[in-house]
Design an enzyme around this catalytic site. Structure first.
Site, mmCIF file in Angstrom:
data_model
loop_
_atom_site.group_PDB
_atom_site.id
_atom_site.type_symbol
_atom_site.label_atom_id
_atom_site.label_comp_id
_atom_site.label_asym_id
_atom_site.label_seq_id
_atom_site.Cartn_x
_atom_site.Cartn_y
_atom_site.Cartn_z
ATOM 1 N N LEU A 175 0.833 -1.200 0.000
ATOM 2 C CA LEU A 175 0.000 0.000 0.000
ATOM 3 C C LEU A 175 0.871 1.255 0.000
ATOM 4 C CD1 LEU A 175 -3.095 0.337 0.108
ATOM 5 C CD2 LEU A 175 -2.877 0.752 2.548
ATOM 6 N N ARG A 176 2.122 1.086 0.444
ATOM 7 C CA ARG A 176 3.027 2.233 0.507
ATOM 8 C C ARG A 176 3.283 2.800 -0.882
ATOM 9 N NH1 ARG A 176 6.051 -1.198 4.012
ATOM 10 N NH2 ARG A 176 5.508 -0.712 6.155
ATOM 11 N N ALA A 177 3.159 1.932 -1.897
ATOM 12 C CA ALA A 177 3.443 2.383 -3.255
ATOM 13 C C ALA A 177 2.551 3.548 -3.635
ATOM 14 C CB ALA A 177 3.259 1.223 -4.232
#
Ligand code: ZN
Length: 397
Positions: A329-331
């Protein structure tokens, strides 16, 4: 972050013109035509006391852009510079000194800020600050962001803090000594050769960076410190591997290569020579642009809270992240936050597909475990694939 689009925002899209550069990119590009100062005798200032001007670094556009984005929006989640020696990674980070923005800095040992009270109530600050707040005294003052370098030989106690031994012996009091992470609060923390740092230290730093605070427990006492810093790490992959999970925890990842063009290499050589001969002359020669860049960064930071990402821009981007097989999700968090910073730097309040495009490689590359395993050999393939997908994003606009 993602809010329904509001056509009214579009009207104030391009309102500022105070500088000769319309965008941050133009500003970074501008310097290639800059005349060099004539090397003269230096007036006694040693070179290490004056950093090489950021804007005088030849080429390396993506690295410079990533660092500027990190200064504009700390929420991008740190910047990792990966590349061999001699590619100006450390020079670039140290050269940020003259363009660092100003922030509200806590006047208290524990880093309490008025915004903590706004967000989480009066219990979010220490008793002293709660008292000050009630009396109407300021908890913070405006101060320039500092560049803090973490020495490679740091111990965990230096980093997170430990028992203040001097106080314990002379006053028989137990108190936790502030570590480097607490000092880095609201500053820029730079770790050169991060891949050579012990795992427990890297984990402590990344945890603190992710949470914005950390707690130290030593026997009967504990202390919680703020640690809201911009983390910049650099590494030479030839000197040691970096754990894949660490790669993913950096918001932006830049592959820094040596300059290819003969002209650029020669220009870089000339500028380094000019700097070594006369650091002060070099600094003065770039001072006007440096000041403009610092003002641009400050105003982009002020604009950032107003910058919105419309749903119709965000949704195809999330689909693209999935299509690339990126689970983290950090992307997209880093991607969207970087795009907001980019838009703010351009003086706009609305993120466009072009903004996403401009910052996509640094936020999306090296996110997949298969690619992380052997990233240097796979890097070319990944960049090609990413560019194809990004072009489709533009076409579908
Ligand atoms: Zn306090």
């Amino acid at each position: 972050m993602t809010v329904p689009e509001n056509p009214a925002e579009e009207s104030e899209s391009k309102e500022r013109v105070a500088h000769p550069f319309r965008t941050l990119r133009e500003l970074v590009d501008f310097v290639s035509g800059k005349n060099l100062p004539t090397p003269e005798t230096d007036e006694g200032l040693r070179s290490e006391s004056l950093p090489f001007p950021f804007l005088a670094i030849v080429g390396q556009k993506e690295m410079k852009l990533a660092l500027l984005i990190g200064l504009i929006n700390p929420s991008v989640g740190g910047i990792l510079l990966v590349g061999p020696r001699g590619t100006a990674k450390t020079t670039a980070v140290r050269s940020l000194l003259d363009i660092l923005p100003k922030v509200e800095r806590s006047l208290c040992y524990y880093g309490c800020l008025p915004e903590d009270i706004e967000m989480n109530g009066i219990d979010a600050v220490c008793p002293d600050c709660a008292k000050k707040f009630a009396e109407g005294s300021p908890l913070s003052a405006l101060d320039r962001v500092r560049l803090i370098e973490l020495p490679l030989n740091s111990r965990l106690d230096d980093v997170v803090g430990g028992i203040d031994e001097r106080l314990a012996v002379t006053h028989e009091r137990l108190r936790v000594r502030r570590g480097i992470l607490a000092q880095a609060d609201r500053n820029l923390l730079y770790i050169d050769e991060i891949n050579l740092l012990a795992d427990d230290i890297v984990d402590a730093i990344l945890d603190a960076a992710a949470q914005g605070s950390y707690t130290v427990r030593r026997g009967p006492i504990s202390a919680t410190y703020h640690a809201r810093f911009v983390l910049v790490g650099s590494m030479n992959p030839e000197e040691g591997r970096l754990r894949p999970q660490i790669l993913d925890r950096f918001g932006l990842r830049v592959i820094v290569r040596g300059l290819d063009s003969l002209a650029e290499r020669l220009e870089a050589y000339r500028r380094v020579q000019a700097y070594l001969a006369n650091p002060r002359g070099m600094t003065i020669s770039y001072s006007e642009e440096t000041l403009s860049a610092a003002e641009e960064i400050q105003s982009a930071r002020a604009r950032l809270p107003k910058v919105i990402l419309p749903d119709k821009v965000a949704k195809p981007a999330i689909k693209l992240v999935r299509k690339m097989g990126i689970d983290s999700l950090r992307a997209e968090i880093s991607w969207f936050e970087a795009a907001r910073a980019y838009s703010a730097a351009d003086g706009r309040n609305l993120v466009t597909v072009e903004d996403l495009h401009a910052v996509a490689p640094m936020t999306l590359r090296l996110r997949r475990s298969a690619f992380m395993a052997d990233y240097f050999s796979s890097q070319g393939g990944e960049e090609n694939e990413m560019n194809t997908l990004l072009n489709s994003l533009k076409r579908n606009k």
